[in-house]
Design a protein around this motif. Structure first.
Motif, mmCIF file in Angstrom:
data_model
loop_
_atom_site.group_PDB
_atom_site.id
_atom_site.type_symbol
_atom_site.label_atom_id
_atom_site.label_comp_id
_atom_site.label_asym_id
_atom_site.label_seq_id
_atom_site.Cartn_x
_atom_site.Cartn_y
_atom_site.Cartn_z
ATOM 1 N N LEU A 4 0.853 -1.188 0.000
ATOM 2 C CA LEU A 4 0.000 0.000 0.000
ATOM 3 C C LEU A 4 0.891 1.241 0.000
ATOM 4 C CD1 LEU A 4 -3.072 0.629 2.264
ATOM 5 C CD2 LEU A 4 -1.398 2.401 1.847
ATOM 6 N N ILE A 94 -6.322 4.679 6.314
ATOM 7 C CA ILE A 94 -5.163 3.879 5.887
ATOM 8 C C ILE A 94 -5.076 2.595 6.711
ATOM 9 C CG2 ILE A 94 -2.632 3.802 5.832
ATOM 10 C CD1 ILE A 94 -2.755 6.857 5.175
ATOM 11 N N TYR A 97 -8.004 0.225 5.792
ATOM 12 C CA TYR A 97 -7.776 -0.400 4.490
ATOM 13 C C TYR A 97 -6.719 -1.507 4.609
ATOM 14 C CZ TYR A 97 -7.264 -0.915 -0.524
ATOM 15 O OH TYR A 97 -7.241 -1.433 -1.802
ATOM 16 N N ALA A 98 -5.644 -1.225 5.343
ATOM 17 C CA ALA A 98 -4.585 -2.223 5.504
ATOM 18 C C ALA A 98 -5.120 -3.480 6.188
ATOM 19 C CB ALA A 98 -3.425 -1.634 6.307
ATOM 20 N N HIS A 101 -7.394 -5.573 3.556
ATOM 21 C CA HIS A 101 -6.937 -5.946 2.218
ATOM 22 C C HIS A 101 -5.613 -6.698 2.175
ATOM 23 C CE1 HIS A 101 -9.984 -2.901 1.295
ATOM 24 N NE2 HIS A 101 -10.157 -3.631 0.203
ATOM 25 N N ILE A 103 -2.641 -6.360 3.398
ATOM 26 C CA ILE A 103 -1.499 -5.500 3.100
ATOM 27 C C ILE A 103 -0.262 -6.040 3.820
ATOM 28 C CG2 ILE A 103 -0.562 -3.154 3.325
ATOM 29 C CD1 ILE A 103 -2.945 -3.381 1.351
ATOM 30 N N HIS A 105 2.920 -4.383 3.513
ATOM 31 C CA HIS A 105 3.685 -3.196 3.916
ATOM 32 C C HIS A 105 2.910 -1.945 3.524
ATOM 33 C CE1 HIS A 105 6.902 -6.190 3.524
ATOM 34 N NE2 HIS A 105 7.569 -5.468 4.411
ATOM 35 N N ILE A 106 2.968 -0.939 4.387
ATOM 36 C CA ILE A 106 2.460 0.393 4.061
ATOM 37 C C ILE A 106 3.680 1.273 3.824
ATOM 38 C CG2 ILE A 106 1.224 2.434 4.911
ATOM 39 C CD1 ILE A 106 -0.355 0.506 6.767
ATOM 40 N N ALA A 132 -0.716 0.340 12.742
ATOM 41 C CA ALA A 132 -0.854 -0.475 11.530
ATOM 42 C C ALA A 132 -0.741 -1.963 11.859
ATOM 43 C CB ALA A 132 0.210 -0.087 10.514
ATOM 44 N N CYS A 134 0.672 -4.079 10.011
ATOM 45 C CA CYS A 134 1.787 -4.595 9.218
ATOM 46 C C CYS A 134 2.965 -3.625 9.327
ATOM 47 C CB CYS A 134 1.357 -4.755 7.758
ATOM 48 S SG CYS A 134 0.844 -3.202 6.990
ATOM 49 N N VAL A 136 5.533 -0.703 8.453
ATOM 50 C CA VAL A 136 5.372 0.578 7.763
ATOM 51 C C VAL A 136 6.744 1.052 7.308
ATOM 52 C CG1 VAL A 136 4.635 2.993 7.993
ATOM 53 C CG2 VAL A 136 3.355 1.177 9.153
#
Length: 155
Positions: A4, A94, A97-98, A101, A103, A105-106, A132, A134, A136
């Motif tokens: 992302l 953000i 969404y992570a 979906h 994710i 890595h952001i 997060a 995940c 970042v």
């Protein structure tokens, strides 16, 4: 899984996209480029639309505006990508969404702020890093050179 790239209209977005594209290629993952229109920006758009057209905005149209902003920034990408436009509190959208979906890595480009500025105004990057689901990746532009730092959630 998906990389992302969280972008805005700043000059940092180009570096964010470069790093996100590099990660997506290295890990052979999808690339989603996300732009979130803040509530304040949405209110401004809504007021302008009501004043000029005498009608309220459809939320799908507002998301399309956000997606078009993301699309404009992606002109140099060679790797396949999907643009996503959202409206709301930037860090919350953000993170949401992570979580929804897959994710891996952001990637984002934090704004330089003084410690006082962070206390008074908060930091989108700080909230994303802390919450997060995940890792970042933060990228910055500087006159000395670009830096890259991977932040792992503590929770």
């Amino acid at each position: 899984m998906v990389i992302l790239a969280a972008i805005d209209r700043s000059d940092r977005s180009g570096r964010v996209l470069e790093e996100a594209e590099s990660l997506a290629e290295a890990y052979n993952e999808e690339l989603h480029v996300v732009h979130v229109l803040s509530i304040g920006t949405f209110v401004d758009l809504e007021q302008t639309n009501v004043e000029s057209k005498k009608e309220v905005l459809n939320m799908d149209e507002v998301r399309e505006v956000a997606a078009s902003i993301a699309e404009e920034t992606c002109s140099d990408l060679k790797y396949p990508y999907e643009v996503i436009g959202m409206v709301g509190d930037v860090e919350d959208e953000i993170i949401r969404y992570a979580g929804e979906h897959d994710i891996s890595h952001i990637v984002l480009g934090p704004r330089k702020r003084s410690p006082t500025g962070k206390v008074l105004f908060g930091s989108v990057a700080q909230q994303v890093i802390l919450n997060a689901p995940c890792p970042v990746v933060t990228v910055t532009n500087s006159t000395i050179g670009a830096t890259l730092e991977i932040q792992f959630p503590t929770g």
